[in-house]
Design a protein around this motif. Structure first.
Motif, short mmCIF file in Angstrom:
data_model
loop_
_atom_site.label_atom_id
_atom_site.label_comp_id
_atom_site.label_asym_id
_atom_site.label_seq_id
_atom_site.Cartn_x
_atom_site.Cartn_y
_atom_site.Cartn_z
N GLY A 48 -4.28 -9.63 -5.84
CA GLY A 48 -5.60 -9.09 -5.59
C GLY A 48 -6.66 -9.70 -6.47
O GLY A 48 -6.42 -10.03 -7.62
N GLY A 49 -7.82 -9.84 -5.91
CA GLY A 49 -9.00 -10.35 -6.61
C GLY A 49 -10.18 -10.11 -5.69
O GLY A 49 -10.39 -9.00 -5.21
N ASP A 50 -10.92 -11.18 -5.39
CA ASP A 50 -12.03 -11.05 -4.44
C ASP A 50 -11.52 -10.70 -3.04
O ASP A 50 -12.27 -10.20 -2.22
N LYS A 51 -10.25 -11.00 -2.78
CA LYS A 51 -9.58 -10.65 -1.53
C LYS A 51 -8.18 -10.18 -1.88
O LYS A 51 -7.74 -10.29 -3.02
N LEU A 52 -7.46 -9.72 -0.88
CA LEU A 52 -6.05 -9.40 -1.02
C LEU A 52 -5.25 -10.50 -0.35
O LEU A 52 -5.53 -10.85 0.81
N TYR A 53 -4.28 -11.07 -1.07
CA TYR A 53 -3.44 -12.14 -0.54
C TYR A 53 -1.99 -11.68 -0.58
O TYR A 53 -1.59 -10.91 -1.44
N ARG A 54 -1.22 -12.22 0.36
CA ARG A 54 0.21 -11.97 0.38
C ARG A 54 0.92 -13.32 0.48
O ARG A 54 0.71 -14.07 1.44
N TRP A 55 1.73 -13.62 -0.53
CA TRP A 55 2.54 -14.83 -0.52
C TRP A 55 3.95 -14.41 -0.12
O TRP A 55 4.53 -13.53 -0.73
N ARG A 56 4.44 -15.01 0.97
CA ARG A 56 5.77 -14.67 1.44
C ARG A 56 6.45 -15.93 1.95
O ARG A 56 5.91 -16.64 2.79
N ASP A 57 7.63 -16.18 1.41
CA ASP A 57 8.43 -17.34 1.81
C ASP A 57 7.63 -18.64 1.75
O ASP A 57 7.72 -19.48 2.63
N GLY A 58 6.82 -18.78 0.70
CA GLY A 58 6.09 -20.02 0.48
C GLY A 58 4.76 -20.12 1.20
O GLY A 58 4.06 -21.11 1.06
N MET A 59 4.38 -19.13 1.97
CA MET A 59 3.12 -19.15 2.71
C MET A 59 2.16 -18.11 2.15
O MET A 59 2.53 -16.96 1.96
N MET A 60 0.91 -18.52 1.90
CA MET A 60 -0.13 -17.63 1.41
C MET A 60 -1.05 -17.26 2.56
O MET A 60 -1.46 -18.12 3.34
N SER A 61 -1.35 -15.96 2.69
CA SER A 61 -2.30 -15.52 3.71
C SER A 61 -3.16 -14.42 3.13
O SER A 61 -2.74 -13.67 2.25
N ASP A 62 -4.41 -14.34 3.61
CA ASP A 62 -5.24 -13.23 3.16
C ASP A 62 -5.04 -12.07 4.12
O ASP A 62 -4.72 -12.24 5.28
N VAL A 63 -5.18 -10.86 3.56
CA VAL A 63 -4.82 -9.64 4.27
C VAL A 63 -6.05 -8.76 4.40
O VAL A 63 -6.73 -8.49 3.41
N ALA A 64 -6.34 -8.31 5.61
CA ALA A 64 -7.42 -7.34 5.85
C ALA A 64 -6.81 -5.95 5.68
O ALA A 64 -6.18 -5.43 6.58
N TYR A 65 -7.00 -5.36 4.51
CA TYR A 65 -6.36 -4.09 4.20
C TYR A 65 -7.24 -2.88 4.46
O TYR A 65 -6.77 -1.75 4.44
N ARG A 66 -8.52 -3.10 4.69
CA ARG A 66 -9.43 -2.03 5.05
C ARG A 66 -10.63 -2.63 5.76
O ARG A 66 -10.93 -3.80 5.58
N PRO A 67 -11.34 -1.84 6.57
CA PRO A 67 -12.45 -2.40 7.35
C PRO A 67 -13.51 -3.10 6.49
O PRO A 67 -14.05 -4.11 6.88
N GLU A 68 -13.79 -2.57 5.32
CA GLU A 68 -14.82 -3.15 4.45
C GLU A 68 -14.22 -4.08 3.40
O GLU A 68 -14.83 -4.33 2.37
#
Length: 182
Positions: A48-68
C-alpha cells in the motif's frame, strides 16, 4: 568386465536458472513508496501507498479496493490469509479525514465503517475473519466478524504498534507495553 559410467543428461538452461534462483533471495520492485504491506505467503504480497498493489506469482497489479481508491492513500494492510485482507486508507488530499476500512474476502471488497473517527490508523493485526484489531491515535478497535467497535481508549502515544497472542492484545506505548485480555 569394467563398467563405464553412463553420461548424465544435460540440464536445460531454464532448469539451471531455476535451481540458481531458488537459492538467491528475491526482491520485489514496488511502483510507489510503501506505507504498509502484508504477505500471506512467499508468492503473494499486498503493498500500500498511493495505490494498493498485489504481487502474486511474479506479477504486480494495482487493485481497486474501494470506489474512491484513486483519491486515497493506503496506510495499513493486515490479514490472516489471502482471502482475509484488511486495508486502512485515508483521503489523499492533506491526509486529514476519516479512516476508511476495506475488507477482501477472496471474492469481493466490502467497505466496513469504523465509526465517527477522524483519527489516523496506526496499527492493524488480524487473527482471522472474525477477529481483527486496529488502533488509531487514541483508540483500540475490535472486529467481531460483523462490525468494528471501540474496545478501549488509549493513553496518548500508546498505539504505535499492535501484537496479538491467543489470549491477549499488546499495545506499544512511548515507554510502556499495554496488555489487554482478548
Amino acid at each position: 568386465m569394467r563398467s563405464v559410467p553412463r553420461p548424465r543428461p544435460a540440464r536445460s538452461a531454464a532448469l539451471m536458472l531455476a535451481l540458481m534462483l531458488a537459492t538467491v533471495p528475491a526482491t520485489i520492485a514496488i511502483p510507489t513508496p510503501a506505507h504498509g504491506f502484508y504477505a500471506p505467503s512467499s508468492r503473494e504480497v499486498w503493498i500500500g501507498g498511493d495505490k494498493l498493489y498485489r504481487w502474486r506469482d511474479g506479477m504486480m497489479s494495482d487493485v481497486a479496493y474501494r470506489p474512491e481508491s484513486r483519491r486515497s492513500v493506503v496506510e495499513l494492510i493486515g490479514g490472516s490469509s489471502p482471502n482475509d485482507v484488511w486495508v486502512a486508507s485515508r483521503p489523499a488530499s492533506g491526509g486529514v479525514g476519516p479512516v476508511h476500512l476495506s475488507h477482501w474476502d477472496g471474492k469481493i471488497w466490502r467497505q466496513e465503517p469504523l465509526g465517527p473517527s477522524s483519527k489516523r490508523a496506526t496499527a492493524i493485526a488480524v487473527a482471522g475473519p472474525s477477529d481483527a484489531w486496529l488502533t488509531t491515535d487514541d483508540s483500540l478497535f475490535h472486529w467481531n466478524g460483523a462490525s468494528w467497535s471501540v474496545s478501549a481508549h488509549c493513553p496518548p502515544g500508546c498505539c504505535a504498534s499492535l501484537a496479538l497472542t491467543p489470549d491477549a492484545v499488546f499495545l506499544l506505548g512511548d515507554d510502556t507495553i499495554y496488555r489487554r485480555a482478548r
